[in-house]
Motif scaffolding. Structure first.
Motif, short mmCIF file in Angstrom:
data_model
loop_
_atom_site.label_atom_id
_atom_site.label_comp_id
_atom_site.label_asym_id
_atom_site.label_seq_id
_atom_site.Cartn_x
_atom_site.Cartn_y
_atom_site.Cartn_z
N PRO A 36 -5.32 6.94 -5.86
CA PRO A 36 -6.10 5.84 -5.08
C PRO A 36 -7.00 6.32 -3.93
O PRO A 36 -7.85 5.84 -3.69
N LEU A 37 -6.54 7.45 -3.14
CA LEU A 37 -7.19 7.91 -2.12
C LEU A 37 -8.27 8.77 -2.39
O LEU A 37 -9.43 8.54 -1.95
N GLY A 38 -8.41 9.68 -3.32
CA GLY A 38 -9.28 10.51 -3.95
C GLY A 38 -10.35 9.62 -4.77
O GLY A 38 -11.34 9.89 -4.63
N ARG A 46 -0.83 9.82 -4.02
CA ARG A 46 -1.85 9.57 -3.27
C ARG A 46 -3.16 9.93 -3.91
O ARG A 46 -4.24 9.63 -3.06
N LEU A 87 1.06 -1.28 0.20
CA LEU A 87 0.07 -0.04 0.02
C LEU A 87 0.72 1.44 -0.07
O LEU A 87 0.67 2.25 -0.73
N HIS A 88 1.80 1.42 0.84
CA HIS A 88 2.67 2.45 0.96
C HIS A 88 3.68 2.62 -0.42
O HIS A 88 4.11 3.72 -0.79
N LEU A 146 -11.06 6.40 -4.22
CA LEU A 146 -11.64 5.59 -3.26
C LEU A 146 -12.70 6.53 -2.44
O LEU A 146 -13.97 5.83 -2.37
N ALA A 147 -12.31 7.43 -2.03
CA ALA A 147 -13.33 8.26 -1.40
C ALA A 147 -14.57 8.65 -2.20
O ALA A 147 -15.65 8.86 -1.75
N ALA A 171 -11.48 -2.77 -3.43
CA ALA A 171 -11.23 -2.44 -2.15
C ALA A 171 -11.61 -3.42 -1.08
O ALA A 171 -10.54 -3.74 -0.32
N TRP A 231 2.49 1.88 -3.26
CA TRP A 231 1.60 2.77 -4.32
C TRP A 231 1.37 4.22 -3.75
O TRP A 231 1.40 5.07 -4.80
N LEU A 232 1.17 4.40 -2.46
CA LEU A 232 1.16 5.86 -1.98
C LEU A 232 2.40 6.56 -2.32
O LEU A 232 2.49 7.73 -2.24
#
Length: 575
Positions: free
Chosen positions: A310-312, A307, A299-300, A314-315, A344, A302-303
């Motif tokens: 993936p994070l945007g 960031r 995971l890290h 997913l949210a 996810a 990827w980040l």
């Protein structure tokens, strides 16, 4: 005085239909065609050039060559050479359709220049896959009713995110499977709603699954998209046809194994059952949110590159699923949002196996969801009231807010993406591999008689340098796991001459007795790179090469490796 009266006609005048407003239960009809086809073509073409340029620049040198890439390319080489489905015994680890497609993509360059059939040079073939996938992302965004600028934004997210630039360069089955899956979504969302489009969607979905079997989990989201975009009167035929086409083609893989007598386990042969059992029971990499697990490290990684996506994404997917009943955009993007949610959930398994390339399957759908969220925000900020006018200063304020949001987003994303892209286009992470391949080609006498343990990232380099495929250049796993190889090594590690200790070999030698013994009973004769990324060419003590003095044990070379701090391409193998 006569008056002229209008003639009375008996022809029936067709009644004017009153438009029926769309309701929550009635999906919004997708546009029958792109409203501005020329502008769409120009925008898509410009962005495609940018994507190909960034992904193609320095493609052979970054990221670090991985053993998985070498395996898929070596299997494609075996198909090209007519040697079978793999360069060793095919054991049903994955369906073979993936590397068959790689064989087609690399056939012409390999025919023109056979020595160019190596991992670094053949990464260029993945540019075609990336280009097709990027165009399909744009087409799907438009078919899901996103405006042109949002479709272009989705294409930018998908093709220019540093995470995409790194992973889409690599020869992974996931990249090809994503292309087929995007084609299936585009056909499922076809505005013309022809039945053959839905049949085609089922065929494309089956091709995606047979390329990488993990795409099977995405099929529910595909059928949700098809349900929304099919005509009510023909929906049952469309879905039945798609499911039938997908199932019949998908069943060709187990049927192949059954006809070969390799479906069930038995003495003296591999089996599909054992391959599936291995994939389902392989050791997990831990919970993704556990700080000490391998999944957390993936995971890290990827980040480390990006960031935002993936994070945007997913949210955004979770928000769209929550607001599905109230938001037109949420209903339009139900398929991509559900895809992100499914992937996810699979990644969040408590002790599941999470390879580094897993994120590739989610990248286009994360991009679509994030672009759709941007379109929703823009619509909310810029839309005018339906009734009554609007003061000029209010309109200016709306555009000012929109401009501020765009500037803030660019200020946050651009520096981070620039650093990631600069690393990808300037770093030479593969100098140690290239130096090791050159040394083995020039410093070993009679390579046709030498036996070398090597990872698959260098296997084809050695084959092109004259080493015997399979028993001279030996993929290091096979020295312990393949009876066809181990029976040619009656004395174990003593029947070997060299071991090329790359990071992959050093990591996995712990569980491979012959490889471990070869490492312990060898001395380095050449070292390329430094630290954990170094590659050592180690000569086995007491081997034929050692006795004959065919290598100078004092000629240790040392080149500085410029590999990046982190590379998803060299961690978390998928085999």
């Amino acid at each position: 005085m006569t008056s002229t009266l209008p003639a009375v006609t008996t022809e029936k005048v067709p009644a004017q239909r009153t438009p029926v407003p769309a309701t929550r239960s009635t999906p919004r009809t997708p546009p029958s065609r792109l409203r501005t086809p020329r502008s769409d073509l120009v925008l898509c073409a410009v962005l495609l050039v940018a994507v190909i340029t960034v992904q193609g620049w320095n493609i052979a040198d970054y990221p670090t060559l991985s053993d998985d890439e070498g395996t898929y390319l070596a299997q494609a080489w075996a198909v090209q050479q007519g040697e079978g489905l793999a360069h060793y015994t095919y054991w049903y680890d994955h369906p073979p359709l993936g590397w068959m497609q790689i064989a087609v993509l690399t056939w012409i360059p390999a025919l023109i220049s056979p020595e160019s059939m190596t991992v670094g040079s053949m990464r260029v073939a993945m540019l075609l896959v990336s280009a097709v996938s990027a165009v399909l992302v744009y087409v799907l965004a438009r078919r899901l009713s996103l405006p042109s600028w949002a479709a272009g934004l989705a294409m930018v997210f998908f093709g220019l995110s540093p995470l995409s630039v790194v992973l889409q360069r690599e020869i992974f089955l996931d990249n090809i499977a994503v292309m087929w899956t995007l084609l299936a979504f585009c056909l499922a969302a076809s505005p013309s709603r022809h039945l053959w489009h839905h049949f085609g969607a089922g065929i494309a979905a089956a091709a995606g699954v047979l390329t990488k079997e993990t795409m099977l989990v995405v099929l529910p989201a595909l059928f949700v998209t098809m349900w929304r975009h099919s005509h009510r009167d023909t929906r049952k035929f469309a879905l039945t046809g798609a499911v039938t086409a997908c199932s019949l083609i998908g069943l060709s893989y187990p049927l192949f194994a059954l006809l070969k007598g390799e479906f069930f386990p038995g003495a003296g042969h591999v089996s599909l059952w054992d391959g599936l059992k291995y994939q389902m029971t392989r050791p997990g990499s831990g919970f993704i949110l556990d700080g000490g697990s391998g999944s957390y490290g993936v995971l890290h990684s990827w980040l480390y590159y990006d960031r935002v996506l993936p994070l945007g994404g997913l949210a955004g997917a979770l928000l769209l699923l929550v607001t599905w009943r109230w938001s037109v955009t949420a209903r339009a993007l139900a398929g991509p949002a559900l895809t992100v949610a499914i992937l996810a959930v699979v990644a969040l398994r408590p002790n599941g196996y999470l390879p580094a390339m897993y994120i590739i399957q989610a990248l286009p759908f994360l991009a679509l969801v994030l672009a759709g969220g941007a379109a929703s925000v823009a619509h909310a900020v810029l839309r005018r009231r339906r009734h009554g006018g609007e003061k000029e200063y209010v309109t200016r304020a709306r555009y000012a807010v929109a401009a501020l949001l765009v500037a803030a987003s660019a200020a946050y994303v651009a520096p981070r993406w620039y650093d990631g892209a600069r690393t990808a286009v300037t770093t030479d992470a593969n100098a140690p591999y290239q130096a090791a391949a050159t040394w083995l080609a020039t410093e070993v006498d009679r390579p046709e008689d030498a036996r070398v343990l090597v990872d698959d990232a260098l296997w084809l380099d050695l084959v092109h340098s004259g080493y015997r495929p399979g028993l001279g250049a030996i993929w290091f796993y096979k020295a312990d796991l393949d009876p066809a190889v181990t029976k040619t090594m009656p004395r174990g590690w003593r029947d070997l001459d060299y071991v090329v200790a790359s990071p992959t070999v050093r990591r996995d030698a712990v569980d491979l007795p012959n490889v471990k013994e070869a490492m312990e009973h060898s001395t380095p004769v050449a070292t390329f790179g430094k630290g954990a990324d170094r590659i050592e060419i180690r000569q086995i003590r007491g081997s034929t090469a050692d006795t004959d003095g065919t290598a100078d044990t004092d000629s240790t070379a040392d080149t500085d490796s410029t590999a990046g701090t982190d590379s998803t391409g060299s961690s978390g193998g998928d085999r």
